[in-house]
Design a protein around this motif. Structure first.
Motif, PDB file in Angstrom:
ATOM      1  N   GLU A  16     -74.203 -15.709  28.597  1.00 16.33           N
ATOM      2  CA  GLU A  16     -74.327 -14.613  29.573  1.00 16.33           C
ATOM      3  C   GLU A  16     -74.718 -15.110  30.959  1.00 16.33           C
ATOM      4  N   THR A  17     -75.622 -16.092  31.015  1.00 18.23           N
ATOM      5  CA  THR A  17     -76.089 -16.615  32.308  1.00 18.23           C
ATOM      6  C   THR A  17     -74.934 -17.251  33.076  1.00 18.23           C
ATOM      7  N   ILE A  18     -74.154 -18.069  32.384  1.00 23.86           N
ATOM      8  CA  ILE A  18     -73.000 -18.729  33.034  1.00 23.86           C
ATOM      9  C   ILE A  18     -71.972 -17.680  33.452  1.00 23.86           C
ATOM     10  N   ARG A  19     -71.702 -16.753  32.522  1.00 23.73           N
ATOM     11  CA  ARG A  19     -70.695 -15.704  32.764  1.00 23.73           C
ATOM     12  C   ARG A  19     -71.058 -14.878  34.011  1.00 23.73           C
ATOM     13  N   ASP A  20     -72.291 -14.392  34.023  1.00 27.11           N
ATOM     14  CA  ASP A  20     -72.728 -13.554  35.143  1.00 27.11           C
ATOM     15  C   ASP A  20     -72.843 -14.354  36.439  1.00 27.11           C
ATOM     16  N   GLY A  21     -73.284 -15.612  36.312  1.00 31.71           N
ATOM     17  CA  GLY A  21     -73.440 -16.469  37.492  1.00 31.71           C
ATOM     18  C   GLY A  21     -72.108 -16.717  38.179  1.00 31.71           C
ATOM     19  N   TYR A  22     -71.108 -17.103  37.395  1.00 32.98           N
ATOM     20  CA  TYR A  22     -69.776 -17.331  37.966  1.00 32.98           C
ATOM     21  C   TYR A  22     -69.211 -16.041  38.560  1.00 32.98           C
ATOM     22  N   ALA A  23     -69.359 -14.939  37.819  1.00 35.89           N
ATOM     23  CA  ALA A  23     -68.818 -13.658  38.294  1.00 35.89           C
ATOM     24  C   ALA A  23     -69.442 -13.270  39.639  1.00 35.89           C
ATOM     25  N   TYR A  24     -70.760 -13.396  39.716  1.00 37.85           N
ATOM     26  CA  TYR A  24     -71.472 -13.019  40.956  1.00 37.85           C
ATOM     27  C   TYR A  24     -70.983 -13.874  42.126  1.00 37.85           C
ATOM     28  N   LEU A  25     -70.933 -15.192  41.886  1.00 33.20           N
ATOM     29  CA  LEU A  25     -70.581 -16.094  42.987  1.00 33.20           C
ATOM     30  C   LEU A  25     -69.111 -15.960  43.411  1.00 33.20           C
ATOM     31  N   ILE A  26     -68.221 -15.751  42.442  1.00 33.47           N
ATOM     32  CA  ILE A  26     -66.804 -15.559  42.806  1.00 33.47           C
ATOM     33  C   ILE A  26     -66.664 -14.266  43.631  1.00 33.47           C
ATOM     34  N   ASN A  27     -67.339 -13.215  43.166  1.00 37.00           N
ATOM     35  CA  ASN A  27     -67.241 -11.924  43.866  1.00 37.00           C
ATOM     36  C   ASN A  27     -67.863 -11.951  45.270  1.00 37.00           C
ATOM     37  N   HIS A  28     -68.921 -12.762  45.435  1.00 36.40           N
ATOM     38  CA  HIS A  28     -69.654 -12.714  46.705  1.00 36.40           C
ATOM     39  C   HIS A  28     -69.358 -13.867  47.656  1.00 36.40           C
ATOM     40  N   THR A  29     -68.672 -14.905  47.183  1.00 37.41           N
ATOM     41  CA  THR A  29     -68.449 -16.041  48.089  1.00 37.41           C
ATOM     42  C   THR A  29     -66.964 -16.425  48.183  1.00 37.41           C
ATOM     43  N   SER A  30     -66.078 -15.568  47.681  1.00 31.59           N
ATOM     44  CA  SER A  30     -64.653 -15.910  47.764  1.00 31.59           C
ATOM     45  C   SER A  30     -63.832 -14.642  47.974  1.00 31.59           C
ATOM     46  N   VAL A  31     -62.529 -14.848  48.181  1.00 29.31           N
ATOM     47  CA  VAL A  31     -61.631 -13.691  48.367  1.00 29.31           C
ATOM     48  C   VAL A  31     -61.208 -13.114  47.012  1.00 29.31           C
ATOM     49  N   TYR A  32     -61.647 -13.748  45.923  1.00 28.87           N
ATOM     50  CA  TYR A  32     -61.203 -13.312  44.593  1.00 28.87           C
ATOM     51  C   TYR A  32     -62.135 -12.257  44.011  1.00 28.87           C
ATOM     52  N   LYS A  33     -61.579 -11.495  43.075  1.00 28.27           N
ATOM     53  CA  LYS A  33     -62.383 -10.426  42.458  1.00 28.27           C
ATOM     54  C   LYS A  33     -62.393 -10.590  40.949  1.00 28.27           C
ATOM     55  N   VAL A  34     -63.601 -10.677  40.376  1.00 28.16           N
ATOM     56  CA  VAL A  34     -63.731 -10.710  38.914  1.00 28.16           C
ATOM     57  C   VAL A  34     -63.628  -9.267  38.424  1.00 28.16           C
ATOM     58  N   VAL A  35     -62.537  -8.968  37.695  1.00 27.81           N
ATOM     59  CA  VAL A  35     -62.314  -7.579  37.271  1.00 27.81           C
ATOM     60  C   VAL A  35     -62.966  -7.282  35.923  1.00 27.81           C
ATOM     61  N   SER A  36     -63.145  -8.329  35.083  1.00 25.77           N
ATOM     62  CA  SER A  36     -63.807  -8.138  33.777  1.00 25.77           C
ATOM     63  C   SER A  36     -64.417  -9.450  33.319  1.00 25.77           C
ATOM     64  N   THR A  37     -65.489  -9.338  32.524  1.00 25.85           N
ATOM     65  CA  THR A  37     -66.046 -10.518  31.841  1.00 25.85           C
ATOM     66  C   THR A  37     -66.217 -10.148  30.370  1.00 25.85           C
ATOM     67  N   TYR A  38     -66.008 -11.132  29.495  1.00 17.38           N
ATOM     68  CA  TYR A  38     -66.096 -10.881  28.050  1.00 17.38           C
ATOM     69  C   TYR A  38     -66.881 -12.010  27.372  1.00 17.38           C
ATOM     70  N   PRO A  39     -67.644 -11.666  26.296  1.00 14.12           N
ATOM     71  CA  PRO A  39     -68.407 -12.696  25.585  1.00 14.12           C
ATOM     72  C   PRO A  39     -67.575 -13.477  24.565  1.00 14.12           C
ATOM     73  N   SER A  40     -66.358 -12.974  24.267  1.00 10.45           N
ATOM     74  CA  SER A  40     -65.499 -13.682  23.301  1.00 10.45           C
ATOM     75  C   SER A  40     -64.049 -13.243  23.499  1.00 10.45           C
ATOM     76  N   PHE A  41     -63.143 -14.046  22.968  1.00 14.20           N
ATOM     77  CA  PHE A  41     -61.720 -13.676  23.029  1.00 14.20           C
ATOM     78  C   PHE A  41     -61.469 -12.459  22.153  1.00 14.20           C
ATOM     79  N   ASP A  42     -62.181 -12.385  21.017  1.00 15.33           N
ATOM     80  CA  ASP A  42     -61.968 -11.269  20.083  1.00 15.33           C
ATOM     81  C   ASP A  42     -62.269  -9.920  20.741  1.00 15.33           C
ATOM     82  N   VAL A  43     -63.240  -9.911  21.654  1.00 20.01           N
ATOM     83  CA  VAL A  43     -63.544  -8.683  22.397  1.00 20.01           C
ATOM     84  C   VAL A  43     -62.503  -8.484  23.506  1.00 20.01           C
ATOM     85  N   ALA A  44     -62.114  -9.578  24.148  1.00 15.65           N
ATOM     86  CA  ALA A  44     -61.213  -9.500  25.309  1.00 15.65           C
ATOM     87  C   ALA A  44     -59.787  -9.096  24.956  1.00 15.65           C
TER      88      ALA A  44
END
Length: 210
Positions: A16-44
């Motif tokens: 969760e820490t890595i997932r949220d960390g990457y999502a936050y930084l991509i959303n706030h420091t780049s032109v890209y948008k994280v539209v979803s994050t998932y804890p596993s492929f089975d959920v995704a």
């Protein structure tokens, strides 16, 4: 070519820490948008087609379906989506399996978010970005002697011997009988004209067989 201003990113990562960390930084420091994050492929897998991501950041060690096994499924579901692998491990086999299954990039988890953002841009421009340690392993693999007298299985076994594994560990890892391992080892010794593990490793390394 994707419009980089509107590139959509999905992150599949169980930490969760890595997932949220990457999502936050991509959303706030780049032109890209994280539209979803998932804890596993089975959920995704049930929702990811609706996300329609341009790039997926995919962890290899996931609970349930591993990232390596998820790769071909994702490529089938989203053939135009680029996939960047994220992993703690970078064994040669894992890297080559991921690349063969359609990964566009491969990074270890100590990679800075800035580098990941750079990698997103690079894959969308048709590049194949990798961590330096991963690239080194790919190069080493390509430098191996293609005219080796050893079969693929014998090479695999000799690599495990070189990593200090004994016969029963090799048998367990490759799901084969100990007797089969012994037969392979005997064949390796005959082909390399040696009588010991140490000599087999020495000759194999000198001739770039492993």
């Amino acid at each position: 070519m994707y419009n980089q201003e509107t590139a959509k990113i999905v992150i599949i990562e169980d930490d969760e820490t890595i997932r949220d960390g990457y999502a936050y930084l991509i959303n706030h420091t780049s032109v890209y948008k994280v539209v979803s994050t998932y804890p596993s492929f089975d959920v995704a897998k049930h929702k990811i087609v609706k996300d329609a991501p341009d790039v997926i950041i995919l962890d290899i060690q996931l609970p349930g379906t591993s990232g390596i096994d998820a790769l071909p499924v994702l490529k089938k579901l989203l053939p135009k989506t680029y996939i960047i692998m994220l992993t703690v491990y970078e064994t040669e086999k894992m890297i080559l399996d991921a690349l063969a299954n359609g990964a566009s990039g491969y990074f270890t988890k100590n990679t800075s978010p800035a580098k990941i953002i750079e990698a997103i841009k690079e894959v969308m421009q048709g590049g194949g970005p990798m961590s330096p340690d991963v690239a080194k392993k790919v190069i080493m693999s390509l430098q191996k002697n293609q005219d080796s007298p050893l079969t693929k299985r014998e090479t695999q076994i000799l690599e495990l011997i070189a990593r200090g594994k004994d016969r029963s560990q090799i048998a367990n890892e490759l799901f084969i009988e100990i007797e089969t391992v012994k037969t392979h080892v005997k064949n390796i010794y005959i082909k390399l004209n040696v009588n010991s593990k140490a000599d087999a490793i020495k000759v194999a390394k000198a001739n770039k067989l492993i």
